[in-house]
Design a protein around this motif. Structure first.
Motif, PDB file in Angstrom:
ATOM      1  N   TRP A  58       0.818  -1.207   0.000  1.00 11.32           N
ATOM      2  CA  TRP A  58       0.000   0.000   0.000  1.00 11.32           C
ATOM      3  C   TRP A  58       0.856   1.263   0.000  1.00 11.32           C
ATOM      4  O   TRP A  58       0.516   2.241  -0.656  1.00 11.32           O
ATOM      5  CB  TRP A  58      -0.958  -0.013   1.191  1.00 11.32           C
ATOM      6  N   MET A  59       1.967   1.253   0.744  1.00 13.26           N
ATOM      7  CA  MET A  59       2.844   2.431   0.768  1.00 13.26           C
ATOM      8  C   MET A  59       3.407   2.719  -0.613  1.00 13.26           C
ATOM      9  O   MET A  59       3.419   3.872  -1.051  1.00 13.26           O
ATOM     10  CB  MET A  59       4.000   2.230   1.757  1.00 13.26           C
ATOM     11  N   VAL A  60       3.879   1.704  -1.290  1.00  9.25           N
ATOM     12  CA  VAL A  60       4.479   1.909  -2.611  1.00  9.25           C
ATOM     13  C   VAL A  60       3.442   2.425  -3.602  1.00  9.25           C
ATOM     14  O   VAL A  60       3.666   3.430  -4.293  1.00  9.25           O
ATOM     15  CB  VAL A  60       5.135   0.603  -3.115  1.00  9.25           C
ATOM     16  N   LEU A  61       2.302   1.764  -3.694  1.00 11.62           N
ATOM     17  CA  LEU A  61       1.306   2.149  -4.696  1.00 11.62           C
ATOM     18  C   LEU A  61       0.583   3.446  -4.329  1.00 11.62           C
ATOM     19  O   LEU A  61       0.392   4.324  -5.184  1.00 11.62           O
ATOM     20  CB  LEU A  61       0.317   1.004  -4.912  1.00 11.62           C
ATOM     21  N   PHE A  62       0.189   3.604  -3.076  1.00 11.88           N
ATOM     22  CA  PHE A  62      -0.471   4.837  -2.645  1.00 11.88           C
ATOM     23  C   PHE A  62       0.496   6.016  -2.757  1.00 11.88           C
ATOM     24  O   PHE A  62       0.126   7.095  -3.224  1.00 11.88           O
ATOM     25  CB  PHE A  62      -0.979   4.692  -1.206  1.00 11.88           C
ATOM     26  N   VAL A 110      -7.712  -5.713 -14.550  1.00  2.64           N
ATOM     27  CA  VAL A 110      -7.322  -5.424 -13.165  1.00  2.64           C
ATOM     28  C   VAL A 110      -8.555  -5.363 -12.276  1.00  2.64           C
ATOM     29  O   VAL A 110      -8.603  -5.980 -11.203  1.00  2.64           O
ATOM     30  CB  VAL A 110      -6.519  -4.096 -13.094  1.00  2.64           C
ATOM     31  N   ILE A 111      -9.557  -4.635 -12.714  1.00  2.00           N
ATOM     32  CA  ILE A 111     -10.788  -4.521 -11.921  1.00  2.00           C
ATOM     33  C   ILE A 111     -11.466  -5.880 -11.782  1.00  2.00           C
ATOM     34  O   ILE A 111     -11.931  -6.249 -10.695  1.00  2.00           O
ATOM     35  CB  ILE A 111     -11.732  -3.473 -12.542  1.00  2.00           C
ATOM     36  N   ASP A 112     -11.497  -6.642 -12.871  1.00  5.22           N
ATOM     37  CA  ASP A 112     -12.089  -7.982 -12.830  1.00  5.22           C
ATOM     38  C   ASP A 112     -11.345  -8.873 -11.831  1.00  5.22           C
ATOM     39  O   ASP A 112     -11.970  -9.600 -11.053  1.00  5.22           O
ATOM     40  CB  ASP A 112     -12.067  -8.598 -14.230  1.00  5.22           C
ATOM     41  N   TYR A 113     -10.025  -8.806 -11.845  1.00  2.20           N
ATOM     42  CA  TYR A 113      -9.237  -9.626 -10.924  1.00  2.20           C
ATOM     43  C   TYR A 113      -9.464  -9.203  -9.471  1.00  2.20           C
ATOM     44  O   TYR A 113      -9.608 -10.041  -8.589  1.00  2.20           O
ATOM     45  CB  TYR A 113      -7.748  -9.542 -11.274  1.00  2.20           C
ATOM     46  N   ILE A 114      -9.498  -7.897  -9.236  1.00  4.37           N
ATOM     47  CA  ILE A 114      -9.738  -7.404  -7.876  1.00  4.37           C
ATOM     48  C   ILE A 114     -11.094  -7.894  -7.375  1.00  4.37           C
ATOM     49  O   ILE A 114     -11.212  -8.384  -6.247  1.00  4.37           O
ATOM     50  CB  ILE A 114      -9.648  -5.863  -7.824  1.00  4.37           C
ATOM     51  N   LEU A 115     -12.105  -7.785  -8.205  1.00  2.00           N
ATOM     52  CA  LEU A 115     -13.437  -8.242  -7.803  1.00  2.00           C
ATOM     53  C   LEU A 115     -13.482  -9.755  -7.600  1.00  2.00           C
ATOM     54  O   LEU A 115     -14.166 -10.252  -6.709  1.00  2.00           O
ATOM     55  CB  LEU A 115     -14.471  -7.815  -8.849  1.00  2.00           C
ATOM     56  N   PHE A 116     -12.737 -10.496  -8.418  1.00  2.00           N
ATOM     57  CA  PHE A 116     -12.684 -11.949  -8.281  1.00  2.00           C
ATOM     58  C   PHE A 116     -12.041 -12.364  -6.958  1.00  2.00           C
ATOM     59  O   PHE A 116     -12.429 -13.360  -6.351  1.00  2.00           O
ATOM     60  CB  PHE A 116     -11.892 -12.553  -9.444  1.00  2.00           C
ATOM     61  N   MET A 117     -11.079 -11.587  -6.486  1.00  2.00           N
ATOM     62  CA  MET A 117     -10.327 -11.960  -5.282  1.00  2.00           C
ATOM     63  C   MET A 117     -11.127 -11.816  -3.990  1.00  2.00           C
ATOM     64  O   MET A 117     -10.627 -12.119  -2.912  1.00  2.00           O
ATOM     65  CB  MET A 117      -9.031 -11.153  -5.192  1.00  2.00           C
ATOM     66  N   LYS A 118     -12.396 -11.427  -4.080  1.00  2.00           N
ATOM     67  CA  LYS A 118     -13.210 -11.344  -2.860  1.00  2.00           C
ATOM     68  C   LYS A 118     -13.440 -12.710  -2.233  1.00  2.00           C
ATOM     69  O   LYS A 118     -13.815 -12.803  -1.064  1.00  2.00           O
ATOM     70  CB  LYS A 118     -14.541 -10.659  -3.141  1.00  2.00           C
ATOM     71  N   TYR A 124      -3.830 -15.122   8.241  1.00  2.00           N
ATOM     72  CA  TYR A 124      -3.931 -14.867   9.679  1.00  2.00           C
ATOM     73  C   TYR A 124      -5.075 -13.938  10.052  1.00  2.00           C
ATOM     74  O   TYR A 124      -5.837 -14.204  10.961  1.00  2.00           O
ATOM     75  CB  TYR A 124      -2.615 -14.301  10.226  1.00  2.00           C
ATOM     76  N   LEU A 125      -5.169 -12.817   9.369  1.00  2.00           N
ATOM     77  CA  LEU A 125      -6.157 -11.805   9.742  1.00  2.00           C
ATOM     78  C   LEU A 125      -7.483 -11.945   8.994  1.00  2.00           C
ATOM     79  O   LEU A 125      -8.430 -11.220   9.287  1.00  2.00           O
ATOM     80  CB  LEU A 125      -5.575 -10.411   9.519  1.00  2.00           C
ATOM     81  N   LYS A 126      -7.539 -12.838   8.033  1.00  2.00           N
ATOM     82  CA  LYS A 126      -8.768 -13.112   7.271  1.00  2.00           C
ATOM     83  C   LYS A 126      -9.327 -11.857   6.587  1.00  2.00           C
ATOM     84  O   LYS A 126     -10.529 -11.662   6.485  1.00  2.00           O
ATOM     85  CB  LYS A 126      -9.850 -13.741   8.161  1.00  2.00           C
ATOM     86  N   ILE A 127      -8.426 -11.014   6.085  1.00  2.00           N
ATOM     87  CA  ILE A 127      -8.826  -9.819   5.333  1.00  2.00           C
ATOM     88  C   ILE A 127      -9.063 -10.238   3.887  1.00  2.00           C
ATOM     89  O   ILE A 127      -8.238 -10.942   3.296  1.00  2.00           O
ATOM     90  CB  ILE A 127      -7.734  -8.734   5.393  1.00  2.00           C
ATOM     91  N   ARG A 128     -10.172  -9.800   3.316  1.00  2.00           N
ATOM     92  CA  ARG A 128     -10.467 -10.158   1.936  1.00  2.00           C
ATOM     93  C   ARG A 128      -9.413  -9.573   1.000  1.00  2.00           C
ATOM     94  O   ARG A 128      -9.013  -8.417   1.147  1.00  2.00           O
ATOM     95  CB  ARG A 128     -11.857  -9.664   1.538  1.00  2.00           C
ATOM     96  N   PHE A 129      -8.978 -10.381   0.038  1.00  2.00           N
ATOM     97  CA  PHE A 129      -7.944  -9.940  -0.887  1.00  2.00           C
ATOM     98  C   PHE A 129      -8.416  -8.818  -1.808  1.00  2.00           C
ATOM     99  O   PHE A 129      -7.593  -8.021  -2.269  1.00  2.00           O
ATOM    100  CB  PHE A 129      -7.418 -11.108  -1.726  1.00  2.00           C
ATOM    101  N   TYR A 131     -10.039  -6.252  -0.916  1.00  2.00           N
ATOM    102  CA  TYR A 131      -9.723  -5.010  -0.192  1.00  2.00           C
ATOM    103  C   TYR A 131      -8.235  -4.693  -0.281  1.00  2.00           C
ATOM    104  O   TYR A 131      -7.845  -3.540  -0.451  1.00  2.00           O
ATOM    105  CB  TYR A 131     -10.126  -5.120   1.282  1.00  2.00           C
ATOM    106  N   LEU A 132      -7.419  -5.716  -0.148  1.00  2.00           N
ATOM    107  CA  LEU A 132      -5.980  -5.500  -0.181  1.00  2.00           C
ATOM    108  C   LEU A 132      -5.492  -5.105  -1.569  1.00  2.00           C
ATOM    109  O   LEU A 132      -4.614  -4.261  -1.705  1.00  2.00           O
ATOM    110  CB  LEU A 132      -5.251  -6.758   0.289  1.00  2.00           C
ATOM    111  N   TYR A 133      -6.047  -5.723  -2.593  1.00  2.00           N
ATOM    112  CA  TYR A 133      -5.613  -5.439  -3.969  1.00  2.00           C
ATOM    113  C   TYR A 133      -6.270  -4.197  -4.558  1.00  2.00           C
ATOM    114  O   TYR A 133      -5.866  -3.733  -5.623  1.00  2.00           O
ATOM    115  CB  TYR A 133      -5.895  -6.631  -4.877  1.00  2.00           C
ATOM    116  N   SER A 134      -7.270  -3.647  -3.892  1.00  2.94           N
ATOM    117  CA  SER A 134      -7.964  -2.485  -4.439  1.00  2.94           C
ATOM    118  C   SER A 134      -7.026  -1.303  -4.667  1.00  2.94           C
ATOM    119  O   SER A 134      -7.271  -0.480  -5.546  1.00  2.94           O
ATOM    120  CB  SER A 134      -9.110  -2.078  -3.531  1.00  2.94           C
ATOM    121  N   ILE A 135      -5.956  -1.230  -3.930  1.00  8.51           N
ATOM    122  CA  ILE A 135      -5.021  -0.119  -4.099  1.00  8.51           C
ATOM    123  C   ILE A 135      -4.412  -0.106  -5.491  1.00  8.51           C
ATOM    124  O   ILE A 135      -4.109   0.958  -6.029  1.00  8.51           O
ATOM    125  CB  ILE A 135      -3.919  -0.125  -2.995  1.00  8.51           C
ATOM    126  N   TYR A 136      -4.266  -1.277  -6.110  1.00  7.49           N
ATOM    127  CA  TYR A 136      -3.707  -1.273  -7.464  1.00  7.49           C
ATOM    128  C   TYR A 136      -4.680  -0.659  -8.460  1.00  7.49           C
ATOM    129  O   TYR A 136      -4.262   0.060  -9.374  1.00  7.49           O
ATOM    130  CB  TYR A 136      -3.287  -2.669  -7.931  1.00  7.49           C
TER     131      TYR A 136
END
Length: 172
Positions: A58-62, A110-118, A124-129, A131-136
């Motif tokens: 997130w730091m790099v992309l944001f 990219v958008i399709d992949y981000i939506l697919f990763m839900k 460990y933290l069970k965060i949906r991917f 959300y994590l990949y949305s920064i790209y």
């Protein structure tokens, strides 16, 4: 109007820097926690590594999308600096339009992949991917907008600051 718009832009840029600093602080604190648990308490934990990796991405992309200025971007200074202002504008125009085309072509996938990763979550933290990949996706849109702005400036003859060979640095 223009000065108030510049003021809003400066305020938003400062808040983006604050958010980036908070991400760095989070990554640092979690890294220290990881060291304490692993080496002092002999109790390795995985969630700290997960947060560190997420903060780094997130730091790099944001940061690239919203904090780093164009003058701080890496470029081939030898060629760019040796060129006349009109040639530099052509270089900026060609590179900007190339990036706009490439990012625009890749954006639907990219958008399709981000939506697919839900359907996936972190270990460990069970965060949906998604959300994590949305920064790209945010990064890609920001790059399209930034490069269109640079191309517009190049077309209308607005050259970046005159290249000064004595001030070449790493951007710091």
């Amino acid at each position: 109007m223009k000065s108030s718009l510049a003021g809003v832009g400066a305020w938003l840029h400062a808040r983006a820097e604050n958010l980036l600093a908070a991400m760095l602080a989070t990554m640092f604190v979690v890294f220290i926690v990881q060291i304490v648990f692993r080496y002092l308490l002999n109790l390795p934990i995985g969630w700290t590594h997960e947060i560190s990796v997420v903060m780094w991405v997130w730091m790099v992309l944001f940061g690239t999308a919203f904090v780093v200025r164009d003058s701080e971007e890496i470029r081939f200074d030898i060629l760019y600096g040796a060129a006349r202002p009109s040639v530099r504008r052509i270089m900026v125009l060609v590179s900007s339009l190339t990036l706009v085309v490439l990012f625009s072509i890749s954006l639907p996938a990219v958008i399709d992949y981000i939506l697919f990763m839900k359907v996936e979550r972190t270990a460990y933290l069970k965060i949906r991917f998604d959300y994590l990949y949305s920064i790209y996706g945010i990064f890609a849109v920001a790059m399209i907008v930034r490069q269109l702005y640079l191309a517009w400036q190049a077309v209308w003859g607005k050259d970046a600051d005159e290249f000064d060979h004595s001030k070449v640095s790493s951007g710091v």
